[in-house]
Design an enzyme around this catalytic site. Sequence first.
Site, PDB file in Angstrom:
ATOM      1  N   GLY A 254      -0.884  -0.408  -2.104  1.00  0.00           N
ATOM      2  CA  GLY A 254       0.248  -1.195  -2.588  1.00  0.00           C
ATOM      3  C   GLY A 254       1.490  -0.352  -2.778  1.00  0.00           C
ATOM      4  O   GLY A 254       2.616  -0.794  -2.479  1.00  0.00           O
ATOM      5  N   ASP A 255       1.315   0.869  -3.266  1.00  0.00           N
ATOM      6  CA  ASP A 255       2.458   1.782  -3.416  1.00  0.00           C
ATOM      7  C   ASP A 255       3.023   2.161  -2.052  1.00  0.00           C
ATOM      8  O   ASP A 255       4.248   2.269  -1.889  1.00  0.00           O
ATOM      9  CB  ASP A 255       2.027   3.040  -4.169  1.00  0.00           C
ATOM     10  CG  ASP A 255       1.549   2.744  -5.575  1.00  0.00           C
ATOM     11  OD1 ASP A 255       2.308   2.126  -6.334  1.00  0.00           O
ATOM     12  OD2 ASP A 255       0.412   3.114  -5.908  1.00  0.00           O
ATOM     13  N   ARG A 256       2.132   2.368  -1.080  1.00  0.00           N
ATOM     14  CA  ARG A 256       2.590   2.696   0.266  1.00  0.00           C
ATOM     15  C   ARG A 256       3.381   1.528   0.861  1.00  0.00           C
ATOM     16  O   ARG A 256       4.413   1.724   1.501  1.00  0.00           O
ATOM     17  CB  ARG A 256       1.384   3.031   1.148  1.00  0.00           C
ATOM     18  CG  ARG A 256       1.734   3.564   2.544  1.00  0.00           C
ATOM     19  CD  ARG A 256       2.545   4.861   2.459  1.00  0.00           C
ATOM     20  NE  ARG A 256       2.741   5.462   3.759  1.00  0.00           N
ATOM     21  CZ  ARG A 256       2.026   6.484   4.235  1.00  0.00           C
ATOM     22  NH1 ARG A 256       1.074   7.019   3.488  1.00  0.00           N
ATOM     23  NH2 ARG A 256       2.271   6.979   5.419  1.00  0.00           N
TER      24      ARG A 256
END
Length: 503
Positions: A254-256
């Site tokens: 999700g951060d990526r």
Amino acid sequence: MTGPVVVIGDTLLDRDVEGVVNRLCPDSPVPVLDETTYVDRPGGAGLAAVFAAAQGAEVALVTAIADDAGGARLSTLLAGAGVQLYPLPLAGATPEKIRLRVRGRVLLRHDRGGASGEPGEPSEAVLRLIGRASAVLVSDYGRGVAGQPALRAALAATRAPVVWDPHPRGPAAVPGVRLVTPNEPEARELAKASPGASRLVTASRGAQALRDRWRAGAVAVTLGGDGALLCHAGSTPLVVPAPASAEGDTCGAGDRFAAAATLALARGALVSEAVQAAVAEASAYVAAGGVAAALPGPVRTGPDRPPLDAGRAVAGGGRDRIGPAAAGAVIAEVRAAGGTVVATGGCFDLLHAGHVATLEAARQLGDCLVVCLNSDRSVAGLKGPDRPVVPQGDRSRLLAALSCVDAVLIFDEPTPHAALSWLRPDVWVKGGDYATGGGEESLPEAEILRRWGGQTVVVPYLDGRSTTDMIAAARAGRRGTPGGSTVARPDGTAVRSTAEGAR
């Protein structure tokens, strides 16, 4: 891009502990993990910032950092990844997430750090940073940074595209953000979606509800290995499938996704184009092995390189003043009393009267003095393989034994920038020979100090003191020249020096 990509949010210290299981615990039917290695990395907003920096962008991270060893470790890891850290004070402990793994599979997750602490006020430098950003990513992990009123006001005023990666425990997005990026469970919880509908219908309804409630330009709900659903202008959502289905460690996916979408918007992409790029990036990330394979080398550090220096090997006088735990305790106590934190740094190889004069002058400028000491590895990198003469354990003990020194923090990098970003001293002091290049602007630490409103100063030094010349004189067998200073060599004999500067 005309300005930095700014990431705002909560940062955690993540650790993956790898091991093997060959037996059960004798007093309970649970597996025993024999640790073989571990990897530390920034988590949360810190991980998103590392991902963005790894793509070549100029990245600044606004996050809250605690006065503890975990905060010191995070500062080191972020600096090693090329992330500019703009720290906010954080009450309490650094949140940590520890995953115990066997053959790449998570056996147990252990969280520590307690309840969220209250983040402090941002400096004027932080508010100006948001104003000149090319894009902003708010990476909310529900620990308070995204709700900080001054930061929210700056986000509402910026003209840069804002991507908001929400958390169910966090606040609503600032009205007018360009893109919101919840995953499926977050979208269901945030939108209070009714059960029973199909997956796409549930995601579409949740995205539309969030878009209307938060007055966002668009909402992209990530669907794991199936890509993402984008709700923007019009009533028909856009489904962006993943290029290929991949199984693996999804930690950080999700951060990526959010970091990739933010970078695309910073470069002028449409929201639909940004989401397509983000789906492709996140899919490739999982297929390549996830966070274990994605981080740049300096971030992926294990037991062969301990965090800063905890003073474990130090024995004798001053050991309670050495290491991040000691430094954190000192500065937390001083700040709680409304005092002034002063820091200085250097190699301090062969401690001499010039060093002591600088340290005494620095201590008079505030209520505590923390010395940032170059480690043996750092000194060798700066001055050559024959330095230091005195190892870091002895150098730290000598400094800690001085009455003007309240704590010693050993750092492993060429510069103290990471240590400073954690300490956030009110005053940074250097010896007077640094003033010859044009004042504060010639000090490389000046820009770092301005991030939290700190001040760099120089203090006078004693003429005729130089570690370098003292070592040269000792190796040449000289016993002194008129006008020099007398110091002790490691073997107990004395040498004198007439060189200028305290090195």
